[in-house]
Design a protein around this motif. Structure first.
Motif, PDB file in Angstrom:
ATOM      1  N   GLU A 200       0.838  -1.236  -0.006  1.00  0.00           N
ATOM      2  CA  GLU A 200       0.078   0.025  -0.024  1.00  0.00           C
ATOM      3  C   GLU A 200       0.918   1.225   0.042  1.00  0.00           C
ATOM      4  O   GLU A 200       0.614   2.101  -0.987  1.00  0.00           O
ATOM      5  CB  GLU A 200      -0.883  -0.024   1.189  1.00  0.00           C
ATOM      6  CG  GLU A 200      -1.580   1.358   1.161  1.00  0.00           C
ATOM      7  CD  GLU A 200      -2.783   1.246   2.630  1.00  0.00           C
ATOM      8  OE1 GLU A 200      -3.405   2.248   2.680  1.00  0.00           O
ATOM      9  OE2 GLU A 200      -2.387   0.216   3.406  1.00  0.00           O
ATOM     10  N   THR A 201       1.834   1.464   0.900  1.00  0.00           N
ATOM     11  CA  THR A 201       2.687   2.701   0.920  1.00  0.00           C
ATOM     12  C   THR A 201       3.572   2.734  -0.302  1.00  0.00           C
ATOM     13  O   THR A 201       3.771   3.988  -0.754  1.00  0.00           O
ATOM     14  CB  THR A 201       3.759   2.438   2.131  1.00  0.00           C
ATOM     15  OG1 THR A 201       4.290   1.430   2.162  1.00  0.00           O
ATOM     16  CG2 THR A 201       2.936   2.491   3.525  1.00  0.00           C
ATOM     17  N   ARG A 204       1.358   4.046  -2.987  1.00  0.00           N
ATOM     18  CA  ARG A 204       1.008   5.450  -2.845  1.00  0.00           C
ATOM     19  C   ARG A 204       2.606   6.271  -3.217  1.00  0.00           C
ATOM     20  O   ARG A 204       2.104   7.519  -3.768  1.00  0.00           O
ATOM     21  CB  ARG A 204       0.982   5.773  -1.370  1.00  0.00           C
ATOM     22  CG  ARG A 204       0.330   7.167  -1.074  1.00  0.00           C
ATOM     23  CD  ARG A 204      -0.172   7.466   0.312  1.00  0.00           C
ATOM     24  NE  ARG A 204       0.887   7.089   1.405  1.00  0.00           N
ATOM     25  CZ  ARG A 204       1.035   5.975   2.157  1.00  0.00           C
ATOM     26  NH1 ARG A 204      -0.167   5.169   2.176  1.00  0.00           N
ATOM     27  NH2 ARG A 204       1.835   6.009   3.201  1.00  0.00           N
ATOM     28  N   GLU A 205       3.558   6.020  -2.924  1.00  0.00           N
ATOM     29  CA  GLU A 205       4.636   6.676  -3.136  1.00  0.00           C
ATOM     30  C   GLU A 205       4.936   6.682  -4.726  1.00  0.00           C
ATOM     31  O   GLU A 205       5.437   7.793  -4.995  1.00  0.00           O
ATOM     32  CB  GLU A 205       5.802   5.932  -2.415  1.00  0.00           C
ATOM     33  CG  GLU A 205       5.834   6.065  -0.808  1.00  0.00           C
ATOM     34  CD  GLU A 205       5.706   7.646  -0.540  1.00  0.00           C
ATOM     35  OE1 GLU A 205       6.471   8.482  -0.976  1.00  0.00           O
ATOM     36  OE2 GLU A 205       5.419   7.842   0.547  1.00  0.00           O
ATOM     37  N   ALA A 207       2.680   6.612  -6.949  1.00  0.00           N
ATOM     38  CA  ALA A 207       1.608   7.759  -7.316  1.00  0.00           C
ATOM     39  C   ALA A 207       2.050   9.257  -7.112  1.00  0.00           C
ATOM     40  O   ALA A 207       2.027   9.863  -8.207  1.00  0.00           O
ATOM     41  CB  ALA A 207       0.338   7.260  -6.826  1.00  0.00           C
ATOM     42  N   LEU A 208       2.511   9.365  -5.951  1.00  0.00           N
ATOM     43  CA  LEU A 208       2.913  10.666  -5.708  1.00  0.00           C
ATOM     44  C   LEU A 208       4.295  11.156  -6.349  1.00  0.00           C
ATOM     45  O   LEU A 208       4.223  12.290  -6.758  1.00  0.00           O
ATOM     46  CB  LEU A 208       3.130  10.758  -4.243  1.00  0.00           C
ATOM     47  CG  LEU A 208       2.262  10.829  -2.904  1.00  0.00           C
ATOM     48  CD1 LEU A 208       2.752  10.582  -1.629  1.00  0.00           C
ATOM     49  CD2 LEU A 208       1.130  11.862  -3.109  1.00  0.00           C
TER      50      LEU A 208
END
Length: 248
Positions: A200-201, A204-205, A207-208
């Motif tokens: 998950e993290t 997210r990273e 995508a950021l």
């Protein structure tokens, strides 16, 4: 074994160095070994990985050598610091020899933990020279996204850079799952993030970072690297996400 990978080492190493004054040496050593194993076993259980008892030796050895970590060599090509959070840089890593293990467990954390246990054994004597080789940082975890880009493929390659003294003549692993690979020069765009590394993290990273970079065809879109630097028991431990630049 929750990122047992690099590292339940920093805080533990300091505690180990401080303990033992005035106690019987053998008894103290055994207590310390038991305490270290219990701590790593607890970390392992949080990610559904069991810790074999034969990991006691490598855990103690790496804890004792905790402060001596050789950085993987690289050259910084450019830096971008729009703000502290948005900072990223471009680097070039030279060709070099790495010890690699590939796993495809149900969870990302399981794959990297099981791989690093094998690498720890290789680093700590299960090699043709029969001695501790030395730790390098970061340990790399190469990941692949599905075509939809919404989740990670199960297969993860965990890679440990051979210290400088062994680059020309790497010790041979006793475990056939540990393979020595000559990796080509690598140009990457990197960004630091802190905390746990789970699927998950990581997603997210990624995508950021894409939001930060904007549209570009200069980097790969399905293969990334998660670089691990610090002890997983540290809540805000340092990691990096690496975008791999296309060959020039």
């Amino acid at each position: 074994m929750a990122r047992i990978t690099l590292e339940d080492l920093d805080g533990l190493g300091e505690e180990a160095a401080a303990g033992g004054d005035g106690e019987e040496e053998e008894e103290d050593d055994e207590q310390e070994r038991g305490r270290l194993f219990a701590h790593w076993e607890a970390v392992a259980s949080t990610h559904r990985v069991s810790l074999p008892r034969d990991m006691v030796g490598p855990i103690v050895q790496m804890t004792q050598h905790n402060q001596a970590r050789e950085p993987v060599p690289y050259v910084t090509l450019s830096q971008h610091e729009k703000s502290e959070e948005a900072a990223y840089e471009e680097r070039r890593y030279p060709a070099g020899k790495w010890a690699c293990v590939t796993k495809g467990e149900p969870m990302y954390e399981q794959s990297i933990s099981m791989s690093f246990m094998k690498l720890m054994r290789y680093i700590c004597k299960e090699n043709s020279v029969g001695r501790y080789l030395g730790m390098t940082v970061p340990v790399l975890n190469e990941i692949h996204l599905t075509k939809e880009g919404t989740e990670l493929e199960r297969e993860v390659v965990t890679a440990y850079y051979l210290p400088g003294e062994f680059q020309q003549n790497p010790p041979v692993p006793m475990d056939p799952e540990v393979r020595i690979t000559e990796r080509a020069p690598l140009r990457v765009i990197t960004r630091v993030f802190y905390g746990m590394t789970t699927e998950e993290t990581i997603l997210r990273e990624i995508a950021l970072f894409w939001e930060l970079l904007g549209s570009t065809d200069s980097v790969l879109r399905e293969t990334y690297i998660v670089a691990a630097y610090e002890n997983p028991s540290i809540p805000q431990r340092r990691n990096e996400i690496w975008f791999i630049c296309r060959a020039e």
